[in-house]
Design an enzyme around this catalytic site. Structure first.
Site, mmCIF file in Angstrom:
data_model
loop_
_atom_site.group_PDB
_atom_site.id
_atom_site.type_symbol
_atom_site.label_atom_id
_atom_site.label_comp_id
_atom_site.label_asym_id
_atom_site.label_seq_id
_atom_site.Cartn_x
_atom_site.Cartn_y
_atom_site.Cartn_z
ATOM 1 N N ARG A 1 0.664 -1.422 0.103
ATOM 2 C CA ARG A 1 0.010 -0.292 0.257
ATOM 3 C C ARG A 1 0.474 1.508 -0.366
ATOM 4 N NH1 ARG A 1 -2.830 2.877 4.642
ATOM 5 N NH2 ARG A 1 -4.519 4.211 3.532
ATOM 6 N N SER B 1 -13.653 -2.682 -0.349
ATOM 7 C CA SER B 1 -13.575 -2.679 0.724
ATOM 8 C C SER B 1 -15.157 -2.714 1.433
ATOM 9 C CB SER B 1 -13.162 -1.392 0.877
ATOM 10 O OG SER B 1 -12.018 -1.822 1.220
ATOM 11 N N LYS C 1 -5.802 6.037 8.918
ATOM 12 C CA LYS C 1 -6.206 6.294 7.764
ATOM 13 C C LYS C 1 -7.459 7.197 9.031
ATOM 14 C CE LYS C 1 -8.716 5.260 4.146
ATOM 15 N NZ LYS C 1 -9.282 4.318 3.102
#
Length: 184
Positions: free
Chosen positions: A27, A89, A118
Site C-alpha cells: 500500500r 472494502s 487512516k
C-alpha cells in the site's frame, strides 16, 4: 485464519511473513503506478499471497496474486478478467454484497475501530457491524481498522476469517497467536 499485513516495503513484508502473515498487501498511497511497481519488485517470490492496493495495472505488471480496491476505486472488471484475486472494502453489509457482485474473493470490513493509519476513514463499525457484514457475505471477511493483538481475537469470534493490520504488522507473531487462539 488470515493475517493480512499492509506494508510499504519488502523488508516489512518479510518480517510480517516471518511472524505469521499469510497475505502481504503493498500500500503506497498517492504513488504512481511506476513507483508501486518499483517498490513491489521482489514481493512475488515471497511465501505469502501478494496483493497490491488500489492499482490494477501495478498488480498486473508485478504479477501479483491480487488487488484490493476501495469502494471508490475502478478496475474490478479488469482485475477479475485477468484472474487476480479481488478484495473490496465495505463498511456495511450492502457494500460487502456489492463487492461480491463485482467478483470479490474477500471483503475488507471496517474500520472496526478508529485508526490513526487512516484519519479520513469512515466512522468505526464496531464488532456488531463487523458481525453483520460477516453474516451477509458469502466470501471471507477480513476485519481492518484499529486492530492489534489485544482485539484481533474479538474480530475472529465476530465471524471474520482474518484481520488486516498496518501499524501492528510489525507485531505479526502476537497477532498470529491471537487469531489462532480465537479460532479454536
Amino acid at each position: 485464519m488470515r493475517l493480512h499485513a499492509i506494508v510499504t516495503d519488502l523488508e516489512s513484508a518479510q518480517a510480517a511473513i516471518e511472524g505469521g502473515a499469510t497475505v502481504v498487501q503493498l500500500r503506497l498511497k498517492d504513488a504512481s503506478t511506476d513507483e508501486v511497481v518499483e517498490a513491489g519488485r521482489g514481493f512475488g517470490g515471497l511465501p505469502a499471497t501478494f496483493v497490491v492496493n488500489d492499482d490494477v495495472e501495478a498488480a498486473l505488471r508485478l504479477e501479483a496474486d491480487g488487488v484490493h480496491l476501495g469502494r471508490h476505486d475502478d478496475g474490478a472488471e479488469r482485475a477479475v478478467a485477468a484472474g487476480l484475486l479481488l478484495g473490496t472494502s465495505a463498511a456495511t453489509a450492502a457494500e460487502a454484497q456489492a463487492g461480491e457482485r463485482l467478483g470479490a474473493g474477500y471483503v475488507g470490513a471496517g474500520p472496526v475501530w478508529a485508526t490513526p493509519s487512516k484519519p479520513d476513514a469512515d466512522p468505526p463499525i464496531g464488532l456488531e457491524g463487523l458481525a453483520e457484514i460477516c453474516r451477509a457475505a458469502s466470501v471471507p471477511v477480513v476485519a481492518i481498522g484499529g486492530i492489534d493483538a489485544t482485539n484481533a481475537g474479538d474480530c475472529i469470534r465476530a465471524g471474520a476469517a482474518g484481520v488486516a493490520v498496518i501499524r501492528a504488522a510489525a507485531d505479526a507473531r502476537a497477532l498470529r497467536a491471537a487469531i489462532d487462539d480465537a479460532a479454536l
